[in-house]
Design an enzyme around this catalytic site. Structure first.
Site, PDB file in Angstrom:
ATOM      1  N   GLY A  30      -8.265  23.796  20.419  1.00  0.00           N
ATOM      2  CA  GLY A  30      -8.711  24.489  21.624  1.00  0.00           C
ATOM      3  C   GLY A  30     -10.220  24.652  21.695  1.00  0.00           C
TER       4      GLY A  30
ATOM      5  N   GLN B 180       0.776  -1.243   0.000  1.00  0.00           N
ATOM      6  CA  GLN B 180       0.000   0.000   0.000  1.00  0.00           C
ATOM      7  C   GLN B 180       0.813   1.301   0.000  1.00  0.00           C
ATOM      8  OE1 GLN B 180      -3.315   2.409   2.667  1.00  0.00           O
ATOM      9  NE2 GLN B 180      -2.987   0.300   3.174  1.00  0.00           N
TER      10      GLN B 180
HETATM   11  N1  CAO Z   1      11.782 -10.332  -9.077  1.00  0.00           N
HETATM   12  C1  CAO Z   1      12.399 -11.110  -8.186  1.00  0.00           C
HETATM   13  N2  CAO Z   1      12.311 -10.939  -6.854  1.00  0.00           N
HETATM   14  C2  CAO Z   1      11.534  -9.930  -6.428  1.00  0.00           C
HETATM   15  C3  CAO Z   1      10.844  -9.083  -7.302  1.00  0.00           C
HETATM   16  C4  CAO Z   1      10.990  -9.306  -8.696  1.00  0.00           C
HETATM   17  N3  CAO Z   1      10.372  -8.562  -9.586  1.00  0.00           N
HETATM   18  N4  CAO Z   1      10.146  -8.192  -6.570  1.00  0.00           N
HETATM   19  C5  CAO Z   1      10.392  -8.476  -5.285  1.00  0.00           C
HETATM   20  N5  CAO Z   1      11.231  -9.523  -5.188  1.00  0.00           N
HETATM   21  C6  CAO Z   1      11.770 -10.118  -3.975  1.00  0.00           C
HETATM   22  C7  CAO Z   1      12.691  -9.208  -3.218  1.00  0.00           C
HETATM   23  O1  CAO Z   1      13.949  -9.154  -3.833  1.00  0.00           O
HETATM   24  C8  CAO Z   1      12.720  -9.868  -1.850  1.00  0.00           C
HETATM   25  O2  CAO Z   1      13.601 -10.970  -1.916  1.00  0.00           O
HETATM   26  P1  CAO Z   1      14.809 -11.242  -0.885  1.00  0.00           P
HETATM   27  O3  CAO Z   1      14.275 -10.968   0.497  1.00  0.00           O
HETATM   28  O4  CAO Z   1      15.132 -12.692  -1.146  1.00  0.00           O
HETATM   29  O5  CAO Z   1      15.919 -10.348  -1.201  1.00  0.00           O
HETATM   30  C9  CAO Z   1      11.333 -10.471  -1.779  1.00  0.00           C
HETATM   31  O6  CAO Z   1      10.745 -10.367  -3.068  1.00  0.00           O
HETATM   32  C10 CAO Z   1      10.328  -9.880  -0.808  1.00  0.00           C
HETATM   33  O7  CAO Z   1      10.512  -8.547  -0.505  1.00  0.00           O
HETATM   34  P2  CAO Z   1       9.994  -7.984   0.905  1.00  0.00           P
HETATM   35  O8  CAO Z   1      10.862  -8.557   1.978  1.00  0.00           O
HETATM   36  O9  CAO Z   1       9.955  -6.526   0.793  1.00  0.00           O
HETATM   37  O10 CAO Z   1       8.491  -8.545   1.002  1.00  0.00           O
HETATM   38  P3  CAO Z   1       7.678  -9.128   2.259  1.00  0.00           P
HETATM   39  O11 CAO Z   1       6.363  -9.525   1.705  1.00  0.00           O
HETATM   40  O12 CAO Z   1       8.416 -10.180   3.009  1.00  0.00           O
HETATM   41  O13 CAO Z   1       7.518  -7.878   3.248  1.00  0.00           O
HETATM   42  C11 CAO Z   1       6.801  -5.653   3.836  1.00  0.00           C
HETATM   43  C12 CAO Z   1       6.532  -6.909   3.006  1.00  0.00           C
HETATM   44  C13 CAO Z   1       5.781  -4.614   3.443  1.00  0.00           C
HETATM   45  C14 CAO Z   1       6.668  -5.979   5.320  1.00  0.00           C
HETATM   46  C15 CAO Z   1       8.224  -5.141   3.548  1.00  0.00           C
HETATM   47  O14 CAO Z   1       8.362  -4.989   2.155  1.00  0.00           O
HETATM   48  C16 CAO Z   1       8.552  -3.828   4.246  1.00  0.00           C
HETATM   49  O15 CAO Z   1       8.806  -3.774   5.447  1.00  0.00           O
HETATM   50  N6  CAO Z   1       8.606  -2.751   3.452  1.00  0.00           N
HETATM   51  C17 CAO Z   1       8.959  -1.415   3.940  1.00  0.00           C
HETATM   52  C18 CAO Z   1       7.882  -0.799   4.756  1.00  0.00           C
HETATM   53  C19 CAO Z   1       6.575  -0.684   4.005  1.00  0.00           C
HETATM   54  O16 CAO Z   1       6.477  -0.129   2.941  1.00  0.00           O
HETATM   55  N7  CAO Z   1       5.538  -1.193   4.647  1.00  0.00           N
HETATM   56  C20 CAO Z   1       4.183  -0.916   4.171  1.00  0.00           C
HETATM   57  C21 CAO Z   1       3.607  -2.038   3.492  1.00  0.00           C
HETATM   58  S1  CAO Z   1       1.943  -1.690   3.135  1.00  0.00           S
HETATM   59  O17 CAO Z   1       1.132  -2.214   4.484  1.00  0.00           O
END
Ligand code: CAO
Length: 446
Positions: free
Chosen positions: A267, A36
């Site tokens: 206020g 998001q």
């Molecule tokens: N091709 C290949 N790999 C891809 C890719 C693509 N096109 N797009 C994403 N990936 C991979 C990434 O490289 C990552 O891999 P590695 O960890 O092996 O390096 C993996 O997908 C997942 O990425 P992520 O760790 O960001 O995803 P997640 O679902 O585990 O976590 C979230 C999600 C939101 C918790 C995390 O991205 C985060 O903390 N983001 C920053 C804060 C944020 O924006 N939070 C708000 C989210 S909205 O509620």
């Protein structure tokens, strides 16, 4: 004669308003966002005219495409409402050829936006140093949960940010636990902050010729939106917070800004009051503010004209210890009217108030449709759906909301017309697995 920066600008356009293109025409965004917070930011940039190219993992895409799905086989509303006006290309960043394509995109884009977990982009090989080397004009913008410090490596979702940014500790009723709010201040709020950082960086680049990093941490964004609560924290040193209802109830203050229920943040004391129908309609309520300049009008409307001169009620300070009793009396009046009837009457006297509108009412509200804040769009897989258009209206840059792209819908178009790959090269790319999901293994023959 001295020349100023303004001398370099073209003369004012003679095109009709809205006929001189869009605010961000010519800005190309490499959108490496998901869920998001990041998508909110890039959707706004797209609404303002940027060409937003969303990179998605082949076969999977943004995880929200499949989350909270309401229509079988179609992208969810979670995805469609955050990814309008964008183009989608599938690229596997962990494939050698895929990374090569990504690097070509870096060279021709103005802004890279990402909100992966800390370190994920570096692991792909797209460190800031690499990106800056490939394209010194590139603005690299990130949402992270926390800024540098003890929690910088943590993954963060909306409610975590609300809790860590001070919203939860100050939301809810005094006697209850901390509460999160329905407004997505952690995700969408931080996306908004990031968008502002990006346009500021684009403006600075006009002068410096170079890009820069933009970071919006969700904790920082939430705290920024809770600024008034940090204000109250500092006021506590100098005595009780007299506009909080706990003051009138004689409940002592602790050493941190307390939860204030529905007290008004400013206020001018306010509260949520029942209206006609509250017994069956959970949203038959109105927010009522006892603004000092209209106190006399309030007394007349609710039928207690004697309060205008009574020493216990005539001045704001006299009223502060009696707010509960005052709102109880006002509620006796609001309960005789529907929230919209009350709104009509109160507005005649400039008494600030607001009906509690449900999502159903907002979805049906004609004026929001007319201004383009609520828009209906058509989608080839799910049919018509409502989305929120651009809440920021620009008089010379109208927004035409378009549906979200299907997964990889623009892969060929971007490879050929943006990156200049030939048909033969695209076939090779396809064969390399860089833009397609690996085939699922076929079940063994019986
Ligand atoms: N091709 C290949 N790999 C891809 C890719 C693509 N096109 N797009 C994403 N990936 C991979 C990434 O490289 C990552 O891999 P590695 O960890 O092996 O390096 C993996 O997908 C997942 O990425 P992520 O760790 O960001 O995803 P997640 O679902 O585990 O976590 C979230 C999600 C939101 C918790 C995390 O991205 C985060 O903390 N983001 C920053 C804060 C944020 O924006 N939070 C708000 C989210 S909205 O509620």
């Amino acid at each position: 004669m001295t020349s100023s920066a303004n001398d370099m600008l073209p003369p004012p356009s003679s095109a009709p308003w809205g006929g001189a293109g869009k605010a961000l025409d010519g800005v190309r965004v490499l959108d490496f966002t998901h869920v998001q917070s990041g998508p909110t930011c890039t959707q706004l940039l797209a609404y303002m005219g940027a060409d937003v190219i969303k990179i998605e993992r082949p076969g999977v895409g943004d995880i929200t495409r499949g989350q909270l799905r309401d229509v079988q086989g179609a992208d969810s509303l979670y995805f469609t409402m955050l990814n309008g006006n964008k183009r989608s290309i599938t690229i596997d960043s962990k494939n050698k050829k895929g990374l090569e394509i990504l690097e070509r995109l870096v060279k021709i884009c103005d802004v890279l936006v990402e909100n992966f977990a800390p370190g994920a982009l570096d692991r792909m090989g797209l460190t800031w140093e690499r990106v800056h080397q490939l394209n010194p004009r590139m603005i690299m913008a990130s949402v992270k949960g926390f800024g540098p410090g003890p929690y910088e490596d943590c993954k963060v979702y909306e409610n975590v940010a609300q809790c860590a940014g001070g919203a939860a500790s100050t939301t809810g009723f005094l006697e209850g636990p901390p509460l999160v709010t329905g407004a997505q201040i952690g995700d969408s709020g931080t996306g908004l902050h990031l968008a502002l950082g990006i346009v500021a960086a684009l403006y600075q680049r006009n002068r410096t010729g170079r890009g820069q990093r933009v970071l919006a941490a969700m904790q920082d964004g939430v705290l920024n939106l809770c600024r008034v609560k940090l204000r109250d924290q500092q006021r506590l040193k100098h005595g009780p917070l007299t506009e909080y209802s706990q003051y009138g109830q004689g409940i002592p203050f602790g050493d941190a800004t307390p939860r204030a229920g529905n007290d008004s943040g400013g206020g001018q004391p306010g509260w949520i009051l029942k209206c006609k129908g509250w017994e069956t309609d959970p949203n038959a309520y109105i927010y009522f503010i006892t603004q000092a300049p209209v106190w006399n009008e309030i007394c007349d409307v609710i039928g207690v004209p004697e309060w205008k001169t009574h020493p216990d009620y005539a001045t704001p300070n006299a009223r502060l210890p009696r707010l509960k009793q005052i709102f109880d009396r006002i509620e006796q009046w609001t309960m005789t009217k529907t929230k919209l009837e009350a709104m009509d009457i109160l507005n005649k006297y400039d008494i600030p108030c607001g009906p509690i509108l449900s999502m159903k009412e907002l979805a049906d509200e004609r004026s929001l449709r007319e201004t383009g804040t609520v828009v209906e769009v058509d989608h080839p897989k799910r049919g018509k759906y409502l989305t929120v258009g651009n809440p920021i209206k620009l008089s010379d840059s109208p927004c035409e909301v378009q549906r979200s792209p299907l997964l990889g819908e623009h892969t060929n178009e971007i490879l050929s017309s943006v990156l200049g790959y030939s048909e033969g090269e695209i076939s090779e790319i396809r064969a390399s697995g860089a833009i397609t999901a690996p085939e699922k293994p076929r079940p063994a023959a019986a």
